[in-house]
Design a protein around this motif. Structure first.
Motif, PDB file in Angstrom:
ATOM      1  N   LEU A  76      -9.051  -3.846  16.436  1.00 47.39           N
ATOM      2  CA  LEU A  76      -7.659  -3.844  15.997  1.00 47.39           C
ATOM      3  C   LEU A  76      -7.539  -3.320  14.563  1.00 47.39           C
ATOM      4  N   PHE A  77      -8.517  -3.671  13.740  1.00 43.43           N
ATOM      5  CA  PHE A  77      -8.528  -3.180  12.367  1.00 43.43           C
ATOM      6  C   PHE A  77      -8.630  -1.651  12.346  1.00 43.43           C
ATOM      7  N   GLU A  78      -9.499  -1.120  13.192  1.00 41.65           N
ATOM      8  CA  GLU A  78      -9.656   0.339  13.245  1.00 41.65           C
ATOM      9  C   GLU A  78      -8.351   1.018  13.657  1.00 41.65           C
ATOM     10  N   THR A  79      -7.616   0.414  14.592  1.00 37.32           N
ATOM     11  CA  THR A  79      -6.320   0.964  14.991  1.00 37.32           C
ATOM     12  C   THR A  79      -5.346   0.951  13.819  1.00 37.32           C
ATOM     13  N   ALA A  80      -5.334  -0.157  13.057  1.00 42.26           N
ATOM     14  CA  ALA A  80      -4.452  -0.251  11.894  1.00 42.26           C
ATOM     15  C   ALA A  80      -4.807   0.800  10.855  1.00 42.26           C
ATOM     16  N   LEU A 122      -3.145  -0.991   3.627  1.00 42.27           N
ATOM     17  CA  LEU A 122      -2.799  -1.769   4.818  1.00 42.27           C
ATOM     18  C   LEU A 122      -1.785  -2.823   4.407  1.00 42.27           C
ATOM     19  N   SER A 123      -0.734  -2.975   5.170  1.00 37.67           N
ATOM     20  CA  SER A 123       0.329  -3.913   4.804  1.00 37.67           C
ATOM     21  C   SER A 123      -0.144  -5.361   4.884  1.00 37.67           C
ATOM     22  N   GLY A 124       0.530  -6.204   4.122  1.00 39.04           N
ATOM     23  CA  GLY A 124       0.219  -7.626   4.173  1.00 39.04           C
ATOM     24  C   GLY A 124       0.468  -8.212   5.544  1.00 39.04           C
ATOM     25  N   ASP A 161     -11.249 -11.831   3.977  1.00 37.17           N
ATOM     26  CA  ASP A 161     -12.284 -11.228   3.148  1.00 37.17           C
ATOM     27  C   ASP A 161     -13.005 -10.101   3.882  1.00 37.17           C
ATOM     28  N   LEU A 162     -13.161 -10.240   5.199  1.00 39.83           N
ATOM     29  CA  LEU A 162     -13.732  -9.131   5.959  1.00 39.83           C
ATOM     30  C   LEU A 162     -12.752  -7.960   6.015  1.00 39.83           C
ATOM     31  N   THR A 163     -11.467  -8.250   6.149  1.00 40.60           N
ATOM     32  CA  THR A 163     -10.466  -7.181   6.135  1.00 40.60           C
ATOM     33  C   THR A 163     -10.526  -6.415   4.818  1.00 40.60           C
ATOM     34  N   LEU A 164     -10.632  -7.129   3.699  1.00 37.08           N
ATOM     35  CA  LEU A 164     -10.711  -6.487   2.398  1.00 37.08           C
ATOM     36  C   LEU A 164     -11.953  -5.618   2.282  1.00 37.08           C
ATOM     37  N   GLU A 165     -13.083  -6.165   2.716  1.00 38.08           N
ATOM     38  CA  GLU A 165     -14.335  -5.420   2.612  1.00 38.08           C
ATOM     39  C   GLU A 165     -14.320  -4.168   3.479  1.00 38.08           C
ATOM     40  N   MET A 166     -13.842  -4.290   4.724  1.00 36.46           N
ATOM     41  CA  MET A 166     -13.826  -3.147   5.630  1.00 36.46           C
ATOM     42  C   MET A 166     -12.790  -2.112   5.198  1.00 36.46           C
ATOM     43  N   ALA A 167     -11.666  -2.570   4.647  1.00 36.81           N
ATOM     44  CA  ALA A 167     -10.671  -1.623   4.146  1.00 36.81           C
ATOM     45  C   ALA A 167     -11.243  -0.814   2.993  1.00 36.81           C
ATOM     46  N   LEU A 181      -9.398   2.414   1.850  1.00 35.25           N
ATOM     47  CA  LEU A 181      -8.043   1.876   1.783  1.00 35.25           C
ATOM     48  C   LEU A 181      -8.033   0.576   0.987  1.00 35.25           C
ATOM     49  N   SER A 182      -6.870   0.182   0.548  1.00 37.27           N
ATOM     50  CA  SER A 182      -6.693  -1.131  -0.064  1.00 37.27           C
ATOM     51  C   SER A 182      -5.808  -1.968   0.852  1.00 37.27           C
ATOM     52  N   VAL A 183      -5.625  -3.232   0.510  1.00 37.08           N
ATOM     53  CA  VAL A 183      -4.818  -4.150   1.306  1.00 37.08           C
ATOM     54  C   VAL A 183      -3.752  -4.764   0.408  1.00 37.08           C
TER      55      VAL A 183
END
Length: 889
Positions: free
Chosen positions: A375-379, A391-393, A408-414, A419-421
């Motif tokens: 899902l993250f990859e789609t975003a 990436l939006s909040g 924290d995983l979202t931040l690291e992968m972004a 990208l930033s979050v």
């Protein structure tokens, strides 16, 4: 000094001073205000509230506690834990301030070779409530602490109550000066890292009202007796006596960090703050999770189960961020149980279940991480397609809240994706969620149930339960309660609570519903609808006066409905047989997690990962009925708890048992459980047991339901009649029904498949017609129409791609909508030429979605969504035309 020794010295000190040692209560108690036991005094609440008279004047315990106020902050400080041990001493109207201060001072300053902790008296500071100068004077007189090491604080810091109307009182806290290397001088009011709190003494003397003295409001009165409630933080004392920097480096916690270092390849305390926090999260949460599972909690989506799930998932994600590539939970649970078992032997005896539950949740979360990654990859693709670098909040929050994907995983992968979050947006949504949760918790929070009206009866006249040996008992009415008040009498038509000195009616407990029956005398008849227990020894009969007038002190006859009791005993004994059969078939890890039994019916919840096959279910049913056929005698006897456990008697997780327990044994080793319920005389009296089904009631918990006795026979008779009816309809014998039904199903599947072929062919044949009807919006050919009802999203995709292909190489967009069982799937396709003009399918989907009350997304060439408003099919094409026109300008 090791932590286990710190515990032992505390208990020995207070036992020698005349206190009764009370075992730690389960972390799960029936308290309307608590998810988990969070203080040493919780199990003594009825005594402090004056609802029950304590069986001792002084008590001491080391209570296991869990506090989960803000799990996200764990590990960021070095002196807080979610699980901790609170050593306490309690006085119920015996000694008060001077006695409590004297006992505490003696233990903490007595030399270690004499059994104390050996703290330097010159480094001890104390605080007192600003309106309690008496406490300060006692510290000076008893301990010789000078004025400069006594500090006064307001109610926020030095007044205690339960957060609801009830008992409260001023506090005095003991602090230890760790030295200038740990912070500023000036006592605890200046720096609570340098001056570490180790002990809190509560002088419980007040009754608070709706508003708390903690906020400056005066108490509404004084308690009838002045009580003492103290708590010493075992982990904090260990920190000081072991000479380490923080609670995570003490002897029972540091080994978990060392195991995490081994499993992840990262190192603790080498200058990486974020990694240090992750190590501390693992150490803290692993201990807490093991203790919660040992007390019967299973991972789930709400309440206690959700807390446990969060703890376990934070362990997994922290280990992943530290570098773990393989499962880690088994190793963490092993080391925790090894370290803690000397004080909590249930961790050793229950280890197989603890490990299985934790590992099962880890496996499920690892799958969630895989889903979240997709899902993250789609975003990320959507953000890049839209030319965004953030990436939006809301997207980060959806990943976290809906799919359990950690921020924290979202931040690291972004970051890895360039990208930033929008962290501020994410934090804002998280804050809103927390606020809603707090509001919900506040709405549910209530004052502790007021049992004061029963106190006199509890103190002087406990009910003698006679129902094990008789169904009719002569009794005397000890008290009548209506609307929370004692009343002298009750007339016909009134609902009333009746307290008897003797009763054969079973009070609801242990999964068995209460007996129904009657209370009678000359000219008097009451129908008993429910029976509950207060304080485990007073039977409250909830009844309706059908005839006459009942008065306090009257002699009556209490009678159990014999049909109800017969069915109830069948259900309860049947529950024991099913439990034993489950353990025989599945093994000892199939541990009871709850039950309900009533006449003719039982349900049994047990810890297990995954559903049971039909073959296993049939085997459990057969083993159960073999035990019925064996006609095992049902024997009951009382013994002490250690003896019962040594005999192999099973106890229910989370249940607090007294010194004497009742054991119910069926067939020797086949079934032996601690149980206060009523049972049949021999297993054959249970009658046939028919298992109705097996299902999930939460992560790691399954439920078996069954009929027993006559209800089982009736169920089997209905099944037989149903089978005979089907056989008649199919013109075959009952034995041939399965084969005939299977053949019919195969024929139906083949017919449906053929029908689907024709339907798909007919749908695809419309592609040419749709392409021919394309309109022009600027330089773009557009098809925006509703497809026939019932066309699925997949078929819409295929059809849209076909139509797009038929429109050739010039710019083209195809938008198709349909309705399927109340839903509105829609698909939009744009060819390369349209995309070059700035028309993207994903943008068009978002433009069309509001018309059908839906949402959607996708890539520039193909996107789809779904809505719930079929009425919008008429207006959605108009929105699409407008969006195409705007994008193509």
């Amino acid at each position: 000094m090791q932590t286990h020794e710190i515990r032992r010295r505390f208990l020995d000190h207070f036992v020698k001073a005349g206190h009764v040692e009370v075992p730690s209560a389960s972390l799960i108690l029936d308290d309307p205000n608590l998810l988990f036991v969070n203080a040493g005094m919780v199990q003594f609440k009825p005594y402090f509230l004056g609802q029950q008279t304590p069986p001792y004047s002084c008590a001491t315990s080391v209570q296991k506690c869990v506090r989960t106020g803000d799990i996200e902050e764990v590990g960021k400080t070095t002196r807080h834990n979610t699980f901790f041990q609170m050593a306490g001493n309690f006085s119920f109207g015996d000694y008060f301030k001077e006695g409590a201060i004297t006992l505490a001072w003696e233990l903490i300053t007595k030399p270690q070779e004499e059994g104390g902790y050996g703290f330097d008296p010159e480094r001890i500071w104390v605080t007192a409530y600003e309106q309690d100068p008496e406490a300060a004077e006692i510290w000076k007189r008893v301990a010789g602490i000078p004025d400069e090491r006594i500090q006064f604080r307001d109610g926020k810091d030095n007044y205690w109550d339960m957060g609801v109307p009830g008992p409260g009182g001023p506090c005095s806290e003991i602090y230890y000066d760790r030295g200038p290397e740990h912070g500023k001088d000036g006592g605890p009011v200046v720096d609570e890292d340098r001056f570490l709190e180790i002990w809190n003494l509560v002088f419980m003397q007040d009754e608070r009202g709706e508003l708390s003295p903690k906020a400056g409001h005066p108490p509404v009165g004084e308690l009838p007796k002045k009580n003492i409630d103290t708590g010493m933080g075992v982990e904090r004392v260990a920190l000081l006596l072991q000479g380490v920097e923080n609670v995570y480096e003490t002897d029972l916690v540091r080994p978990v960090i060392e195991k995490a270092e081994e499993l992840t390849g990262s190192r603790y305390h080498v200058g990486n703050h974020d990694n240090d926090v992750r190590f501390r999260v693992i150490a803290d949460h692993a201990r807490t999770a093991a203790m919660l599972i040992a007390d019967g909690v299973n991972p789930g989506n709400d309440g206690r189960g959700y807390v446990l799930r969060r703890l376990l998932r934070r362990i997994v994600r922290s280990a992943r961020l530290l570098g773990a590539t393989k499962p880690v939970m088994s190793e963490f649970m092993t080391i925790v149980c090894e370290m803690m078992a000397p004080s909590y032997p249930e961790l050793e005896s229950g280890f197989s279940r603890i490990e299985r539950v934790a590992v099962g949740e880890e496996s499920a979360f690892l799958r969630t991480l895989d889903t979240g990654s997709r899902l993250f990859e789609t975003a990320v693709d959507d953000a890049r397609s839209a030319g965004k670098s953030v990436l939006s909040g809301s997207e980060a929050f959806a990943l976290h809240d809906t799919y359990g994907f950690p921020i924290d995983l979202t931040l690291e992968m972004a970051s890895e994706a360039g990208l930033s979050v929008d962290e501020e947006g994410f934090r804002s949504l998280m804050a809103e969620q927390r606020q809603r949760a707090k509001a919900d918790a506040h709405a549910r929070k209530q004052a502790h149930a007021d049992h004061t009206v029963y106190k006199e009866l509890l103190d002087e006249h406990p009910t003698e339960f006679t129902g094990y040996t008789e169904l009719n008992s002569e009794a005397r009415v000890l008290g009548l309660v209506h609307a929370g008040q004692r009343v002298p009498h009750a007339a016909a038509g009134q609902e009333i609570e009746v307290i008897l000195d003797r009763s054969p009616l079973y009070a609801e407990s242990g999964g068995q519903l209460a007996d129904t029956g009657h209370i009678t005398a000359a000219g008097l008849r009451l129908a008993v609808k429910d029976v509950q227990k207060i304080g485990k020894k007073l039977w409250i009969h909830k009844a309706i006066v059908e005839e006459g007038e009942v008065t306090e002190g009257a002699d009556v006859l209490a009678q159990v409905d014999p049909d109800w009791r017969r069915g109830a005993t069948q259900g309860h004994s049947g529950t024991h047989l099913v439990h034993a059969a489950l353990r025989q078939v599945l093994g000892p890890n199939a541990v009871q997690a709850g039950s309900l039994n009533k006449p003719g019916y039982l349900r049994f919840d047990f810890s297990w990962q995954g559903g049971l096959s039909d073959a296993v279910r049939r085997e459990i049913e057969e083993v159960t009925n073999e035990a019925v056929l064996a006609d095992f005698p049902v024997n009951t006897f009382e013994t002490d708890l250690p003896r019962a456990r040594s005999m192999g008697a099973l106890a229910l997780f989370g249940e607090n048992y007294g010194d004497r327990v009742r054991v119910v044994e069926m067939g020797g080793p086949f079934s032996m459980e601690l149980c206060a319920g009523t049972h049949v005389g021999s297993t054959s009296h249970v009658g046939p047991v028919s298992i109705l089904g097996e299902s999930s009631v939460g992560s790691g918990v399954r439920r078996v339901e069954a009929y027993v006795g006559l209800d089982s026979y009736r169920y089997l008779a209905r099944e037989r009649a149903l089978l005979e009816g089907v056989a008649t309809a199919l013109k075959t014998s009952p034995e041939e029904v399965p084969a005939r039904v299977e053949a019919l199903v195969e024929r139906l599947k083949a017919a449906e498949k053929e029908l689907e072929k024709h339907r798909s062919a007919a749908l695809m044949s419309s592609a040419g017609t749709l392409a021919a009807a394309a309109e022009r919006i600027g330089g773009i050919r557009l098809v925006a129409q509703a497809a026939p009802e019932g066309v699925s999203a997949n078929d819409l995709r295929v059809l849209a791609a076909d139509v797009r292909g038929r429109l050739g190489s010039e710019p083209a967009v195809v938008a198709l909508l349909s309705t399927v069982e109340g839903k509105v799937p829609f698909v939009i396709a744009a060819n390369d030429a349209a995309q070059q003009l700035g028309v993207k399918a994903g943008d068009l989907v978002r433009a069309a979605a509001p018309a059908v009350n839906g949402r959607g997304g996708g890539k520039a060439d193909m996107a789809q969504g779904s809505g719930t408003s079929a009425a919008g099919i008429e207006t959605a094409p108009t929105e699409i035309r407008a969006a195409v026109a705007a994008a193509a300008r």
